[in-house]
Design an enzyme around this catalytic site. Sequence first.
Site, PDB file in Angstrom:
ATOM      1  N   ASP A   1      -8.925  -2.131   2.544  1.00 28.51           N
ATOM      2  CA  ASP A   1      -9.778  -1.740   1.429  1.00 28.51           C
ATOM      3  C   ASP A   1     -10.434  -0.416   1.809  1.00 28.51           C
ATOM      4  OD1 ASP A   1     -11.696  -1.371  -0.517  1.00 28.51           O
ATOM      5  OD2 ASP A   1     -12.400  -3.444  -0.506  1.00 28.51           O
TER       6      ASP A   1
ATOM      7  N   ASN B   1      -3.229   8.765  -2.135  1.00 30.26           N
ATOM      8  CA  ASN B   1      -2.953   8.448  -3.536  1.00 30.26           C
ATOM      9  C   ASN B   1      -3.907   7.419  -4.136  1.00 30.26           C
ATOM     10  OD1 ASN B   1      -1.150   7.936  -6.006  1.00 30.26           O
ATOM     11  ND2 ASN B   1      -1.055   5.947  -4.952  1.00 30.26           N
TER      12      ASN B   1
ATOM     13  N   TYR C   1     -15.694   8.350 -12.529  1.00 27.99           N
ATOM     14  CA  TYR C   1     -14.331   8.636 -12.069  1.00 27.99           C
ATOM     15  C   TYR C   1     -14.074  10.141 -12.115  1.00 27.99           C
ATOM     16  CZ  TYR C   1      -9.219   8.848 -12.068  1.00 27.99           C
ATOM     17  OH  TYR C   1      -7.911   9.158 -11.788  1.00 27.99           O
TER      18      TYR C   1
ATOM     19  N   LYS D   1     -13.285  12.630  -8.895  1.00 26.86           N
ATOM     20  CA  LYS D   1     -12.075  13.440  -8.790  1.00 26.86           C
ATOM     21  C   LYS D   1     -12.411  14.930  -8.707  1.00 26.86           C
ATOM     22  CE  LYS D   1      -8.749  10.408  -8.678  1.00 26.86           C
ATOM     23  NZ  LYS D   1      -7.830  10.326  -7.527  1.00 26.86           N
TER      24      LYS D   1
END
Length: 234
Positions: free
Chosen positions: A53, A81, A144, A148
């Site tokens: 994790d 990824n 999110y 990013k």
Amino acid sequence: MKNALVTGASGGIGKLIVKKLIEEGYFVIGVGRNEKALRELSTLENFDYIIMDLSEKEAAKRIRKALEQRSIGRLDLLINNAGFAIAKPLLEQDEDELERLFRVNAIAPIALTKELLDMIPKGGKVVFVISGVAFINSVDLPAYGASKAALHYLAMNLEKELKNRGISAIRIYPKQVATPFWKRVPKGAIPAEKVADAIIEAIHKNKSEVFVPFYIRMAKYFPGWPAFDYKFKF
């Protein structure tokens, strides 16, 4: 035989990358949380996996230890990824959720690259799968998008540091991808195969950045394009 490590290998883009790299002649180590999915991949030749994790603070060190236990001391390719999203307004997200999201999406790729750096030889490559959302404001996925954008900034600077060591960095910016990442796949999402193919091509051609599809590049030069407050069609 060259060695590659792929995070987020249990499904979506990561799973496809694993298969394509094996076809390219790599021995691949997949990292992920879904043991069942990784065990299914282990039927492939030249594949091993590590259950981990990446939201855990010691994840990078544990991955290194697992590699050493497998007598793997060289990584020709590292593909960062793994990632996930939380579809909530910021005021509804608690501190633990935010910390976990930023750790997986932005911190883990840098921490893992640093931890494994001495295993990556000159001529090796490190791939960061970022997202086109790094350049637009998503009202549905604010944390999110921010994570990013953080990874984009970090990877841009890390690229310069890696270059001094003879290691190439490759940044990948896909639009929404049709994978189990989404509870409901957004309208206009592209096939995961298209992104996996773009990553393999970037590795072959040693490209520093790739936008999938190509027009996503517009968002880099025109922040807010095609819309400032972009809403994903869930």
